[in-house]
Design a protein around this motif. Sequence first.
Motif, PDB file in Angstrom:
ATOM      1  N   PHE A  78      69.436  36.333  44.148  1.00  0.00           N
ATOM      2  CA  PHE A  78      70.550  37.239  44.380  1.00  0.00           C
ATOM      3  C   PHE A  78      70.749  37.414  45.875  1.00  0.00           C
ATOM      4  O   PHE A  78      69.792  37.384  46.658  1.00  0.00           O
ATOM      5  CB  PHE A  78      70.319  38.592  43.712  1.00  0.00           C
ATOM      6  N   GLU A  79      72.012  37.591  46.260  1.00  0.00           N
ATOM      7  CA  GLU A  79      72.372  37.630  47.673  1.00  0.00           C
ATOM      8  C   GLU A  79      72.578  39.050  48.183  1.00  0.00           C
ATOM      9  O   GLU A  79      72.272  39.362  49.324  1.00  0.00           O
ATOM     10  CB  GLU A  79      73.657  36.818  47.882  1.00  0.00           C
ATOM     11  N   ARG A  80      73.133  39.929  47.342  1.00  0.00           N
ATOM     12  CA  ARG A  80      73.362  41.309  47.774  1.00  0.00           C
ATOM     13  C   ARG A  80      73.415  42.226  46.552  1.00  0.00           C
ATOM     14  O   ARG A  80      73.462  41.753  45.411  1.00  0.00           O
ATOM     15  CB  ARG A  80      74.650  41.426  48.588  1.00  0.00           C
ATOM     16  N   ALA A  81      73.410  43.533  46.835  1.00  0.00           N
ATOM     17  CA  ALA A  81      73.441  44.523  45.763  1.00  0.00           C
ATOM     18  C   ALA A  81      74.313  45.694  46.183  1.00  0.00           C
ATOM     19  O   ALA A  81      74.315  46.099  47.352  1.00  0.00           O
ATOM     20  CB  ALA A  81      72.033  45.010  45.448  1.00  0.00           C
ATOM     21  N   GLU A  82      75.043  46.236  45.224  1.00  0.00           N
ATOM     22  CA  GLU A  82      75.914  47.382  45.504  1.00  0.00           C
ATOM     23  C   GLU A  82      76.176  48.135  44.206  1.00  0.00           C
ATOM     24  O   GLU A  82      76.572  47.529  43.200  1.00  0.00           O
ATOM     25  CB  GLU A  82      77.226  46.917  46.116  1.00  0.00           C
ATOM     26  N   GLY A  83      75.956  49.436  44.230  1.00  0.00           N
ATOM     27  CA  GLY A  83      76.235  50.257  43.047  1.00  0.00           C
ATOM     28  C   GLY A  83      75.392  49.844  41.859  1.00  0.00           C
ATOM     29  O   GLY A  83      74.162  49.844  41.917  1.00  0.00           O
ATOM     30  N   HIS A  84      76.056  49.463  40.766  1.00  0.00           N
ATOM     31  CA  HIS A  84      75.352  49.050  39.552  1.00  0.00           C
ATOM     32  C   HIS A  84      75.182  47.538  39.476  1.00  0.00           C
ATOM     33  O   HIS A  84      74.717  47.028  38.453  1.00  0.00           O
ATOM     34  CB  HIS A  84      76.119  49.479  38.291  1.00  0.00           C
ATOM     35  N   TYR A  85      75.582  46.822  40.517  1.00  0.00           N
ATOM     36  CA  TYR A  85      75.681  45.370  40.424  1.00  0.00           C
ATOM     37  C   TYR A  85      74.776  44.636  41.416  1.00  0.00           C
ATOM     38  O   TYR A  85      74.573  45.081  42.558  1.00  0.00           O
ATOM     39  CB  TYR A  85      77.130  44.922  40.684  1.00  0.00           C
ATOM     40  N   TYR A 107      74.638  40.646  43.060  1.00  0.00           N
ATOM     41  CA  TYR A 107      75.558  39.524  43.273  1.00  0.00           C
ATOM     42  C   TYR A 107      74.760  38.275  43.633  1.00  0.00           C
ATOM     43  O   TYR A 107      73.903  38.316  44.521  1.00  0.00           O
ATOM     44  CB  TYR A 107      76.549  39.850  44.394  1.00  0.00           C
ATOM     45  N   ASP A 108      75.044  37.170  42.921  1.00  0.00           N
ATOM     46  CA  ASP A 108      74.323  35.938  43.214  1.00  0.00           C
ATOM     47  C   ASP A 108      74.937  35.229  44.423  1.00  0.00           C
ATOM     48  O   ASP A 108      75.866  35.725  45.062  1.00  0.00           O
ATOM     49  CB  ASP A 108      74.238  35.031  41.982  1.00  0.00           C
ATOM     50  N   ARG A 109      74.428  34.050  44.733  1.00  0.00           N
ATOM     51  CA  ARG A 109      74.856  33.344  45.940  1.00  0.00           C
ATOM     52  C   ARG A 109      76.289  32.833  45.841  1.00  0.00           C
ATOM     53  O   ARG A 109      76.889  32.445  46.836  1.00  0.00           O
ATOM     54  CB  ARG A 109      73.876  32.204  46.234  1.00  0.00           C
ATOM     55  N   GLU A 110      76.837  32.846  44.620  1.00  0.00           N
ATOM     56  CA  GLU A 110      78.230  32.456  44.428  1.00  0.00           C
ATOM     57  C   GLU A 110      79.158  33.659  44.371  1.00  0.00           C
ATOM     58  O   GLU A 110      80.362  33.517  44.156  1.00  0.00           O
ATOM     59  CB  GLU A 110      78.368  31.630  43.150  1.00  0.00           C
ATOM     60  N   GLY A 111      78.600  34.847  44.531  1.00  0.00           N
ATOM     61  CA  GLY A 111      79.410  36.057  44.509  1.00  0.00           C
ATOM     62  C   GLY A 111      79.684  36.606  43.127  1.00  0.00           C
ATOM     63  O   GLY A 111      80.471  37.549  42.980  1.00  0.00           O
ATOM     64  N   ILE A 112      79.045  36.051  42.087  1.00  0.00           N
ATOM     65  CA  ILE A 112      79.258  36.542  40.723  1.00  0.00           C
ATOM     66  C   ILE A 112      78.490  37.849  40.531  1.00  0.00           C
ATOM     67  O   ILE A 112      77.300  37.935  40.847  1.00  0.00           O
ATOM     68  CB  ILE A 112      78.799  35.506  39.687  1.00  0.00           C
ATOM     69  N   PRO A 113      79.153  38.893  40.016  1.00  0.00           N
ATOM     70  CA  PRO A 113      78.470  40.170  39.800  1.00  0.00           C
ATOM     71  C   PRO A 113      77.653  40.167  38.508  1.00  0.00           C
ATOM     72  O   PRO A 113      78.040  39.568  37.504  1.00  0.00           O
ATOM     73  CB  PRO A 113      79.627  41.168  39.701  1.00  0.00           C
ATOM     74  N   TYR A 114      76.522  40.861  38.550  1.00  0.00           N
ATOM     75  CA  TYR A 114      75.659  41.035  37.380  1.00  0.00           C
ATOM     76  C   TYR A 114      75.471  42.533  37.175  1.00  0.00           C
ATOM     77  O   TYR A 114      74.870  43.207  38.023  1.00  0.00           O
ATOM     78  CB  TYR A 114      74.302  40.367  37.587  1.00  0.00           C
ATOM     79  N   GLY A 169      77.540  38.690  34.794  1.00  0.00           N
ATOM     80  CA  GLY A 169      76.246  38.561  34.145  1.00  0.00           C
ATOM     81  C   GLY A 169      75.740  39.927  33.719  1.00  0.00           C
ATOM     82  O   GLY A 169      76.313  40.962  34.092  1.00  0.00           O
ATOM     83  N   LEU A 170      74.691  39.933  32.919  1.00  0.00           N
ATOM     84  CA  LEU A 170      74.100  41.186  32.463  1.00  0.00           C
ATOM     85  C   LEU A 170      72.591  41.120  32.686  1.00  0.00           C
ATOM     86  O   LEU A 170      71.913  40.252  32.146  1.00  0.00           O
ATOM     87  CB  LEU A 170      74.405  41.435  30.987  1.00  0.00           C
ATOM     88  N   VAL A 171      72.087  42.039  33.519  1.00  0.00           N
ATOM     89  CA  VAL A 171      70.657  42.086  33.838  1.00  0.00           C
ATOM     90  C   VAL A 171      69.972  43.033  32.859  1.00  0.00           C
ATOM     91  O   VAL A 171      70.281  44.230  32.808  1.00  0.00           O
ATOM     92  CB  VAL A 171      70.424  42.555  35.282  1.00  0.00           C
ATOM     93  N   LEU A 172      69.043  42.479  32.084  1.00  0.00           N
ATOM     94  CA  LEU A 172      68.286  43.243  31.101  1.00  0.00           C
ATOM     95  C   LEU A 172      66.798  43.125  31.417  1.00  0.00           C
ATOM     96  O   LEU A 172      66.359  42.173  32.061  1.00  0.00           O
ATOM     97  CB  LEU A 172      68.548  42.719  29.689  1.00  0.00           C
ATOM     98  N   ASP A 173      66.020  44.087  30.955  1.00  0.00           N
ATOM     99  CA  ASP A 173      64.573  44.018  31.120  1.00  0.00           C
ATOM    100  C   ASP A 173      63.931  44.028  29.746  1.00  0.00           C
ATOM    101  O   ASP A 173      64.324  44.801  28.864  1.00  0.00           O
ATOM    102  CB  ASP A 173      64.079  45.207  31.944  1.00  0.00           C
ATOM    103  N   VAL A 174      62.952  43.163  29.558  1.00  0.00           N
ATOM    104  CA  VAL A 174      62.268  43.030  28.274  1.00  0.00           C
ATOM    105  C   VAL A 174      60.925  43.743  28.341  1.00  0.00           C
ATOM    106  O   VAL A 174      60.151  43.570  29.286  1.00  0.00           O
ATOM    107  CB  VAL A 174      62.056  41.550  27.911  1.00  0.00           C
ATOM    108  N   GLY A 175      60.650  44.564  27.358  1.00  0.00           N
ATOM    109  CA  GLY A 175      59.368  45.253  27.254  1.00  0.00           C
ATOM    110  C   GLY A 175      58.928  45.291  25.809  1.00  0.00           C
ATOM    111  O   GLY A 175      59.391  44.514  24.972  1.00  0.00           O
TER     112      GLY A 175
END
Length: 471
Positions: free
Chosen positions: A42-49, A51-58, A426-432
């Motif tokens: 990931f390249e940057r982060a802002e708010g709830h998102y 962003y990967d190196r292509e600028g796609i928000p997750y 994209g959608l970032v989830l955590d598995v537990g």
Amino acid sequence: MSTVIDDLVSKSSPTEQELLDMESKYCSWGDTVHYLDPPKFFERAEGHYLYDREGIPYLDLQMWYSASSFGYGNRRLNEALKSQIEKLPQLACQYLHSEKVELASAIGRLNESKFGLAGRVHFNVGGAQAIEDSLKIVRNSTGKNLVFAFMGGYHGRTLGASAITSSYRYRRRFGHFSDRAHFVPFPYCFRCPYGKKLEDCGLYCVDQFAKNFDTEYNSFWDAKAGESEFAAFYAEPIQATGGYVIPPPEYFPALKKVLDERNVLLVDDEIQMGFYRAGKFWAIENFNVEPDIIVFGKALTNGLNPLSGLWAREGLISPEQFPPGSTHSTFSSNPLGTAVGLEAVRMMEEENYEAITHRKGAYFLSRIKDLQRRYPKVIGNTDGIGMALRIEICQEDGYEPDRELTERIFVEGMKGDLDARGRKTGLVLDVGGYYKNVFTLAPCFDMSEEEIDISVELFEQLIHRCAAART
């Protein structure tokens, strides 16, 4: 500068493949990075998102394991950090600075108002390190090194924290743990370890624990001396890595009664659930008991700077009981962390986050329960308290864990090609969970209901992609 380093830093930004090649050769793989193949950049982060190196928000529904409750790049907290960098960026912890004293005072006064107990705050730099400090306080005050902890509990991966974390895989490579905790079943009512049902079990699990003290031949109790072999019970009020498992409201008061009768301390691990994640400042407040020690971290600085700590009641941590030099860490009460932590606590007190997290969490839970009703062959259980929610993925019978499907959903969400109302996302989830079949949701407190709706829509797309035959 050496030629090797000069060649690396002087070239233009490496490609993702070049970075992966370097990572595969020079980076340790022992720090829990490789959940995806290949690992995600990931390249940057802002708010709830993110962003990967292509600028796609997750859209991130786990917010750095609940560390960034106020969102990535929170402007107010960023400014507090920048201001401290300009004013007092470094200071050895043998000296004092105002932010440390003010932050400790704020937490101490808050706890005194909540629990009616005077106490003190001790800082460190990570959750596991704060657990280590709490173990020292327990041993120092009781003279004992044996403790209880929960099956499914997670307290960190230092040697001391691993000894009280139930997963053997965290200890397997590192020799014999002679002071390993005695692990007690957690009240995981959806998968009761005793095969009981909540509506008529009568807190059978507490009764089973209490029976350990019935006779000296159970090894826990010397009736003649009136003394337990165990010093403390380490408890997450809501299990985190274990899958955001929420106990019935009557459980902890009943357990605390047993502990008090046997002079066993209750150590409350709030590292992931503290600071309103579970709808209260401390998750333990949901269960109306008073802990002897509270361990905290993560969200205290919104993830901006490592800072953790503990609060202990006065009799355990007074200067006479726990004098200078009892434990130490170079960066323990660092001025950057305490400055951000103090500002975060101010933010928590300015808004009614108890009401906010309960309202938004209840709305989010209603939406995922609707998913459960519509996809009973995929989702076996949903639950939540505050902004800590769980989605348990099961086989078609709605009960047997489905780890494979959970993994597919996680990987698919990280491809970055879901449709968020016309926006590629994209959608970032955590598995537990005990069977690695639970999605643990720790969304940002600032999410709107519309953003909650979008996240549920994205999750539904993942169900259709990964479990089409069951829909």
